[in-house]
Scaffold this motif. Structure first.
Motif, PDB file in Angstrom:
ATOM      1  N   UNK A  71       0.888  -1.211  -0.029  1.00 11.75           N
ATOM      2  CA  UNK A  71      -0.062   0.180   0.062  1.00 11.75           C
ATOM      3  C   UNK A  71       0.970   1.308   0.227  1.00 11.75           C
ATOM      4  N   UNK A  72       1.945   1.169   0.572  1.00  9.83           N
ATOM      5  CA  UNK A  72       2.873   2.466   0.572  1.00  9.83           C
ATOM      6  C   UNK A  72       3.401   2.598  -0.697  1.00  9.83           C
ATOM      7  N   UNK A  73       3.745   1.585  -1.432  1.00  9.57           N
ATOM      8  CA  UNK A  73       4.242   1.850  -2.924  1.00  9.57           C
ATOM      9  C   UNK A  73       3.103   2.274  -3.834  1.00  9.57           C
ATOM     10  N   UNK A  74       1.808   1.711  -3.550  1.00 10.21           N
ATOM     11  CA  UNK A  74       0.731   2.088  -4.461  1.00 10.21           C
ATOM     12  C   UNK A  74       0.561   3.609  -4.050  1.00 10.21           C
ATOM     13  N   UNK A  75       0.549   3.980  -2.752  1.00  9.64           N
ATOM     14  CA  UNK A  75       0.250   5.591  -2.601  1.00  9.64           C
ATOM     15  C   UNK A  75       1.416   6.169  -3.181  1.00  9.64           C
ATOM     16  N   UNK A  76       2.491   5.950  -3.033  1.00  6.78           N
ATOM     17  CA  UNK A  76       3.555   6.840  -3.425  1.00  6.78           C
ATOM     18  C   UNK A  76       3.434   7.077  -5.062  1.00  6.78           C
ATOM     19  N   UNK A  77       2.860   6.081  -6.008  1.00  5.65           N
ATOM     20  CA  UNK A  77       2.548   5.806  -7.336  1.00  5.65           C
ATOM     21  C   UNK A  77       1.325   6.514  -7.647  1.00  5.65           C
ATOM     22  N   UNK A  78       0.615   7.267  -6.549  1.00  2.08           N
ATOM     23  CA  UNK A  78      -0.589   8.011  -7.065  1.00  2.08           C
ATOM     24  C   UNK A  78      -2.053   7.031  -6.957  1.00  2.08           C
ATOM     25  N   UNK A  79      -1.924   5.643  -6.545  1.00  2.00           N
ATOM     26  CA  UNK A  79      -2.904   4.970  -6.416  1.00  2.00           C
ATOM     27  C   UNK A  79      -3.761   5.205  -5.096  1.00  2.00           C
ATOM     28  N   UNK A  80      -5.047   4.973  -5.191  1.00  2.00           N
ATOM     29  CA  UNK A  80      -5.813   4.914  -3.626  1.00  2.00           C
ATOM     30  C   UNK A  80      -5.822   3.406  -3.651  1.00  2.00           C
ATOM     31  N   UNK A  81      -6.020   3.051  -2.380  1.00  2.00           N
ATOM     32  CA  UNK A  81      -6.194   1.753  -1.856  1.00  2.00           C
ATOM     33  C   UNK A  81      -7.072   1.563  -0.760  1.00  2.00           C
ATOM     34  N   UNK A  82      -7.451   0.151  -0.506  1.00  2.00           N
ATOM     35  CA  UNK A  82      -8.272  -0.224   0.636  1.00  2.00           C
ATOM     36  C   UNK A  82      -7.988  -1.658   0.911  1.00  2.00           C
ATOM     37  N   UNK A  83      -7.709  -1.989   2.203  1.00  2.00           N
ATOM     38  CA  UNK A  83      -7.148  -3.246   2.416  1.00  2.00           C
ATOM     39  C   UNK A  83      -8.029  -3.944   3.165  1.00  2.00           C
ATOM     40  N   UNK A  84      -7.958  -5.531   2.895  1.00  2.00           N
ATOM     41  CA  UNK A  84      -8.725  -6.370   3.450  1.00  2.00           C
ATOM     42  C   UNK A  84      -7.755  -7.699   3.744  1.00  2.00           C
ATOM     43  N   UNK A  85      -7.993  -8.018   5.163  1.00  2.00           N
ATOM     44  CA  UNK A  85      -7.049  -9.071   5.600  1.00  2.00           C
ATOM     45  C   UNK A  85      -7.650 -10.411   5.674  1.00  2.00           C
ATOM     46  N   UNK A  86      -8.771 -10.722   5.151  1.00  2.00           N
ATOM     47  CA  UNK A  86      -9.163 -11.922   4.919  1.00  2.00           C
ATOM     48  C   UNK A  86     -10.249 -11.997   3.695  1.00  2.00           C
ATOM     49  N   UNK A  87     -10.631 -13.227   3.352  1.00  2.00           N
ATOM     50  CA  UNK A  87     -11.197 -13.449   2.213  1.00  2.00           C
ATOM     51  C   UNK A  87     -12.778 -12.914   2.312  1.00  2.00           C
ATOM     52  N   UNK A  88     -13.642 -12.928   3.132  1.00  2.00           N
ATOM     53  CA  UNK A  88     -14.815 -12.631   3.332  1.00  2.00           C
ATOM     54  C   UNK A  88     -14.914 -11.213   3.308  1.00  2.00           C
ATOM     55  N   UNK A  89     -13.910 -10.415   4.168  1.00  2.00           N
ATOM     56  CA  UNK A  89     -13.773  -9.001   3.849  1.00  2.00           C
ATOM     57  C   UNK A  89     -13.719  -8.250   2.589  1.00  2.00           C
ATOM     58  N   UNK A  90     -12.835  -9.080   1.805  1.00  2.00           N
ATOM     59  CA  UNK A  90     -12.536  -8.891   0.368  1.00  2.00           C
ATOM     60  C   UNK A  90     -13.871  -8.809  -0.416  1.00  2.00           C
ATOM     61  N   UNK A  91     -14.556  -9.823  -0.276  1.00  2.00           N
ATOM     62  CA  UNK A  91     -15.560  -9.972  -1.075  1.00  2.00           C
ATOM     63  C   UNK A  91     -16.588  -8.808  -0.758  1.00  2.00           C
ATOM     64  N   UNK A  92     -16.668  -8.260   0.450  1.00  2.00           N
ATOM     65  CA  UNK A  92     -17.645  -7.317   0.904  1.00  2.00           C
ATOM     66  C   UNK A  92     -17.162  -6.077   0.359  1.00  2.00           C
ATOM     67  N   UNK A  93     -15.843  -5.693   0.526  1.00  2.00           N
ATOM     68  CA  UNK A  93     -15.295  -4.613  -0.036  1.00  2.00           C
ATOM     69  C   UNK A  93     -15.551  -4.379  -1.712  1.00  2.00           C
ATOM     70  N   UNK A  94     -15.352  -5.615  -2.215  1.00  2.00           N
ATOM     71  CA  UNK A  94     -15.631  -5.566  -3.602  1.00  2.00           C
ATOM     72  C   UNK A  94     -16.986  -5.261  -3.946  1.00  2.00           C
ATOM     73  N   UNK A  95     -17.763  -5.665  -3.195  1.00  2.00           N
ATOM     74  CA  UNK A  95     -19.236  -5.551  -3.473  1.00  2.00           C
ATOM     75  C   UNK A  95     -19.650  -3.774  -3.163  1.00  2.00           C
TER      76      UNK A  95
END
Length: 232
Positions: free
Chosen positions: A22-46
């Motif tokens: 995420x530090x490298x993504x942010x440095x290059x101008x990307x926005x980001x959001x983090x999920x630390x498990x699969x279920x959270x990833x699916x919810x954030x994607x939705x």
């Protein structure tokens, strides 16, 4: 798609690795959001409909294969697998399920960012989710959802219909100044709304955005009306 304003969903259960990515993504101008498990990833994607997903395989609460399969059932969001699994059979499985690229740990974070850029460019034009993004503000006309993404945190905005209409209308041209009359016609149709009614709605909208970390949005232009983004 160029990466400017692109939203990356980073799905990684190892905190130190997630922090590096995420530090490298942010440095290059990307926005980001983090999920630390699969279920959270699916919810954030939705909820967020990110532009691209960086996905680990060894995850709690639904592993990466299950997440990838679910994302492919939903649509064509680009997915790059980032995993310690380096066997050819693992790479083939990822590509068979529908991954767009595959990065093996340990990795060079500069390479990961380069892969993100390349996959986004390849996928440009192949999907259009209709998401409006202005800085950290994200509007999804399909689900009628307004959110703010900042420092990897997601905040949903509880807006009235009129407030949501105002945001969507101004987000289409965030630097343009809209007169009060234009906003009445576009966002308060079929009524006898006055200019001061728009002022009242904008004032309430501004407070809600400020509570979510977005100050001075929309911005007033004396004697004219409002623009979504202030000129500093």
């Amino acid at each position: 798609m160029e990466p400017d304003n692109a939203l990356v969903l980073v799905v990684e259960d190892e905190a130190d690795i997630a922090e590096i990515i995420t530090a490298y993504l942010e440095r290059e101008g990307f926005r980001w959001v983090h999920a630390n498990d699969g279920a959270t990833a699916i919810e954030l994607h939705r909820a967020l409909k990110p532009d691209i997903v960086l996905l680990d395989v060894g995850l709690p609460r639904s592993d990466g294969w299950e997440v990838l399969s679910e994302l492919r059932r939903r649509g064509s969001t680009p997915v790059i697998m980032v995993t310690a699994l380096d066997k050819d059979i693992d790479k083939l499985q990822a590509l068979r399920i529908g991954a767009d690229d595959y990065v093996v740990k340990p990795f060079n974070p500069v390479e990961v960012v380069a892969r993100v850029r390349a996959v986004l460019r390849r996928s440009a034009g192949h999907s259009s989710r209709g998401i409006l993004r202005v800085g950290a503000l994200q509007l999804d006309p399909e689900s009628h959802l307004a959110s703010v993404v900042t420092d990897g945190e997601l905040v949903h905005l509880n807006l009235t219909l009129t407030e949501y209409r105002l945001l969507v209308h101004m987000a289409a041209a965030p630097m343009r100044v809209f007169s009060r009359g234009e906003l009445v016609d576009a966002c308060l149709p079929g009524g006898d709304a006055l200019d001061r009614t728009v002022d009242s709605h904008v004032s309430k909208l501004r407070r809600k955005l400020a509570d979510a970390g977005l100050d001075d949005m929309p911005s007033g232009v004396r004697g004219v009306g409002y623009r979504l983004v202030a000129i500093r």
